[in-house]
Design an enzyme around this catalytic site. Structure first.
Site, PDB file in Angstrom:
ATOM      1  N   ASN A   7      89.567 -44.581  97.785  1.00 47.99           N
ATOM      2  CA  ASN A   7      89.075 -45.552  98.773  1.00 47.99           C
ATOM      3  C   ASN A   7      87.962 -46.362  98.101  1.00 47.99           C
ATOM      4  O   ASN A   7      86.882 -45.839  97.850  1.00 47.99           O
ATOM      5  CB  ASN A   7      88.547 -44.753  99.978  1.00 47.99           C
ATOM      6  N   LYS A  14      85.450 -43.956  96.361  1.00 47.06           N
ATOM      7  CA  LYS A  14      85.463 -42.600  96.914  1.00 47.06           C
ATOM      8  C   LYS A  14      86.790 -41.970  96.539  1.00 47.06           C
ATOM      9  O   LYS A  14      87.812 -42.665  96.509  1.00 47.06           O
ATOM     10  CB  LYS A  14      85.344 -42.640  98.442  1.00 47.06           C
ATOM     11  N   HIS A 178      90.023 -49.543 111.110  1.00 42.98           N
ATOM     12  CA  HIS A 178      89.837 -48.088 111.273  1.00 42.98           C
ATOM     13  C   HIS A 178      91.148 -47.429 111.730  1.00 42.98           C
ATOM     14  O   HIS A 178      91.123 -46.364 112.351  1.00 42.98           O
ATOM     15  CB  HIS A 178      88.775 -47.745 112.343  1.00 42.98           C
ATOM     16  N   HIS A 204      85.697 -44.454 117.398  1.00 39.34           N
ATOM     17  CA  HIS A 204      85.201 -44.260 116.031  1.00 39.34           C
ATOM     18  C   HIS A 204      83.838 -44.947 115.969  1.00 39.34           C
ATOM     19  O   HIS A 204      83.753 -46.181 115.923  1.00 39.34           O
ATOM     20  CB  HIS A 204      86.188 -44.884 115.032  1.00 39.34           C
ATOM     21  N   LEU A 205      82.780 -44.148 116.015  1.00 43.58           N
ATOM     22  CA  LEU A 205      81.434 -44.719 116.063  1.00 43.58           C
ATOM     23  C   LEU A 205      80.664 -44.329 114.808  1.00 43.58           C
ATOM     24  O   LEU A 205      80.157 -43.208 114.686  1.00 43.58           O
ATOM     25  CB  LEU A 205      80.687 -44.221 117.317  1.00 43.58           C
ATOM     26  N   ARG A 237      76.141 -55.038 112.717  1.00 39.86           N
ATOM     27  CA  ARG A 237      77.025 -56.116 113.194  1.00 39.86           C
ATOM     28  C   ARG A 237      76.854 -56.302 114.692  1.00 39.86           C
ATOM     29  O   ARG A 237      76.735 -55.322 115.431  1.00 39.86           O
ATOM     30  CB  ARG A 237      78.486 -55.769 112.908  1.00 39.86           C
ATOM     31  N   GLU A 378      90.222 -39.283 107.237  1.00 40.70           N
ATOM     32  CA  GLU A 378      91.130 -40.346 106.819  1.00 40.70           C
ATOM     33  C   GLU A 378      91.848 -39.971 105.521  1.00 40.70           C
ATOM     34  O   GLU A 378      93.004 -40.311 105.330  1.00 40.70           O
ATOM     35  CB  GLU A 378      90.349 -41.654 106.651  1.00 40.70           C
TER      36      GLU A 378
HETATM   37  P1  ADP Z   1      80.626 -45.377 107.875  1.00 41.12           P
HETATM   38  O1  ADP Z   1      81.032 -46.321 108.953  1.00 41.12           O
HETATM   39  O2  ADP Z   1      79.783 -46.004 106.821  1.00 41.12           O
HETATM   40  O3  ADP Z   1      81.740 -44.490 107.352  1.00 41.12           O
HETATM   41  P2  ADP Z   1      79.603 -42.999 109.172  1.00 41.12           P
HETATM   42  O4  ADP Z   1      80.782 -42.697 110.013  1.00 41.12           O
HETATM   43  O5  ADP Z   1      79.211 -42.038 108.115  1.00 41.12           O
HETATM   44  O6  ADP Z   1      79.608 -44.447 108.596  1.00 41.12           O
HETATM   45  O7  ADP Z   1      78.363 -43.178 110.176  1.00 41.12           O
HETATM   46  C1  ADP Z   1      77.098 -43.480 109.685  1.00 41.12           C
HETATM   47  C2  ADP Z   1      76.135 -43.602 110.855  1.00 41.12           C
HETATM   48  O8  ADP Z   1      76.233 -42.441 111.686  1.00 41.12           O
HETATM   49  C3  ADP Z   1      74.673 -43.639 110.422  1.00 41.12           C
HETATM   50  O9  ADP Z   1      74.256 -44.937 110.133  1.00 41.12           O
HETATM   51  C4  ADP Z   1      73.976 -43.090 111.627  1.00 41.12           C
HETATM   52  O10 ADP Z   1      73.694 -44.148 112.535  1.00 41.12           O
HETATM   53  C5  ADP Z   1      74.974 -42.167 112.260  1.00 41.12           C
HETATM   54  N1  ADP Z   1      74.676 -40.739 112.042  1.00 41.12           N
HETATM   55  C6  ADP Z   1      74.961 -39.986 110.964  1.00 41.12           C
HETATM   56  N2  ADP Z   1      74.518 -38.716 111.132  1.00 41.12           N
HETATM   57  C7  ADP Z   1      73.941 -38.676 112.359  1.00 41.12           C
HETATM   58  C8  ADP Z   1      73.293 -37.668 113.136  1.00 41.12           C
HETATM   59  N3  ADP Z   1      73.153 -36.424 112.699  1.00 41.12           N
HETATM   60  N4  ADP Z   1      72.840 -38.018 114.350  1.00 41.12           N
HETATM   61  C9  ADP Z   1      72.985 -39.271 114.835  1.00 41.12           C
HETATM   62  N5  ADP Z   1      73.592 -40.260 114.156  1.00 41.12           N
HETATM   63  C10 ADP Z   1      74.060 -39.979 112.949  1.00 41.12           C
END
Ligand code: ADP
Length: 391
Positions: A7, A14, A178, A204-205, A237, A378
């Site tokens: 990726n 990655k 996603h 997906h957050l 964003r 993924e």
């Molecule tokens: P990406 O979209 O880059 O793959 P991720 O799915 O790893 O991102 O999500 C990253 C975001 O998740 C961080 O910017 C943060 O806002 C949130 N996050 C990560 N770990 C935690 C946690 N333990 N508690 C709350 N939010 C978290």
């Protein structure tokens, strides 16, 4: 049978080595980050050991070379010949790719043609493909597209209400992103529900966030659109805004398109609303100290996400389950709680302790809708698609 999953981002690569014969176990995974920059580093996990070092790596091919060298040195495989195929995450497959495909020169040409729709991602994805073709000869390379899963959306979900010619000439429509994650977590949710016809909303957050309505296994709508900028509020964003704001900034305030791009992609979202950080962890920490901006930012996020979920409940005329994933979805229990409170009206009820513990099932037995939390994998989904392709 060992499958490598790759990726690539504009400055990252990655990788995951997955043994399909051993129940898709991950043997090795890691990242080469900040490729071509001063602070380039390598970070990987192999045999429960972490390997981390800084090194100047100038391009994706050299990054992959490093990853393969360390894989051999640490005996994740004895020889590169054990790797039977490579699965590549490719962000944009346009309307052409509704499923994974074996990469041929025609596929590479199409990925290139789609540069204009995914200028940050598709060029990097092709770099990854070319590096694998060079360093791992004579094995199939398979492309798994982020957009494919959403190709089942009906026209009413994917067309924008603008003159048709812009769809026909410029391919302007909702694609959604996603997709591999939404597909994986919806399939896992179907397994838990034991009901293939269920109506599911997948959330997906992460840094980038998107929400999908999945009915009977098919994506019928999704919040990201022509680009990943549309939809719910994200780390930096904006998500959906009135498009006239852009015209106003262009015409009245003479901001350049580049400046507006930078504002909406990198200076908006949770960062802009909180004026603290784009990372929910920082905002939560500030909210604990009773910082008003942080408390407001969390309220704003929950509202933005709950509204989108509400819209999809109407789109599907019902809902059986909601599943949360990715950095925020898996960890921020306080946001899940606030989001689900908006949905009390249709009988969503969380089990407080389970929600805090991020168990797979976090809704209470009294809830009319099941709510789950699960990690998205993924890489695993891509490896499974590769196996299906090469069978
Ligand atoms: P990406 O979209 O880059 O793959 P991720 O799915 O790893 O991102 O999500 C990253 C975001 O998740 C961080 O910017 C943060 O806002 C949130 N996050 C990560 N770990 C935690 C946690 N333990 N508690 C709350 N939010 C978290």
């Amino acid at each position: 049978m060992k499958i490598l999953v790759v990726n690539t981002g504009s400055s990252s690569l990655k990788f995951q080595l997955i043994d399909a014969k051993k129940n898709f176990t991950e043997l090795y995974s890691g990242i080469v980050d900040n490729i071509g920059k001063k602070n380039c580093f390598f970070d990987a996990k192999i045999n429960h050991t972490r390997i981390h070092f800084k090194k100047n790596i100038s391009n994706h091919e050299k990054g992959l070379q490093e990853a393969l060298k360390i894989m051999l040195k640490n005996k994740a495989v004895k020889s590169l010949k054990e790797i039977k195929a490579v699965g590549h995450r490719v962000v944009h497959g346009g309307e052409k790719y509704k499923n994974a495909v074996k990469i041929t020169s025609q596929v590479k040409k199409t990925i290139k043609e789609l540069y204009e729709l995914a200028p940050l991602h598709n060029p990097a994805n092709l770099q990854g493909i070319l590096a694998c073709e060079k360093l791992l000869k004579n094995i199939p390379n398979i492309a798994v597209f982020d957009t494919s899963f959403h190709q089942t959306m009906p026209q009413k979900a994917y067309l924008y209400a603008i003159p048709k010619e812009y769809y026909k000439k410029f391919k302007i429509r909702r694609y959604g992103f996603h997709g591999t994650s939404h597909k994986y977590i919806s399939q896992e949710t179907y397994k838990l529900l034991k009901n293939k016809k269920a109506k599911i909303i997948t959330c997906h957050l992460g840094n980038g966030s998107s929400i999908s309505a999945v009915s009977g296994g098919k994506s019928i709508d999704t919040s990201m659109g022509f680009t990943p900028l549309e939809g719910v509020i994200m780390g930096t964003r904006s998500g959906t805004i009135d498009p006239a704001i852009i015209l106003y900034l262009l015409k009245k305030h003479k901001l350049s398109p580049e400046k507006i791009d930078e504002i909406l992609n990198y200076r908006s979202g949770i960062l802009a609303v909180s004026e603290i950080s784009s990372d929910v962890r920082d905002i939560w920490a500030a909210a604990q100290r009773k910082n008003k901006k942080a408390i407001f930012a969390l309220e704003y996020m929950a509202y933005s996400i709950a509204k989108q979920i509400g819209a999809y409940i109407a789109a599907m005329n019902g809902i059986d389950a909601i599943t949360f994933t990715a950095g925020i979805g898996e960890n921020a229990w306080y946001l899940r709680k606030d989001i689900c409170e908006y949905l009390n009206f249709i009988g969503v009820k969380l089990d407080t302790a389970k929600n805090r513990a991020s168990k797979p099932l976090i809704s209470s037995p009294l809830s009319k809708v099941k709510v789950f939390v699960m990690p998205s994998n993924e890489g695993l989904e891509i490896a499974e698609e590769v196996i299906n392709m090469i069978k």
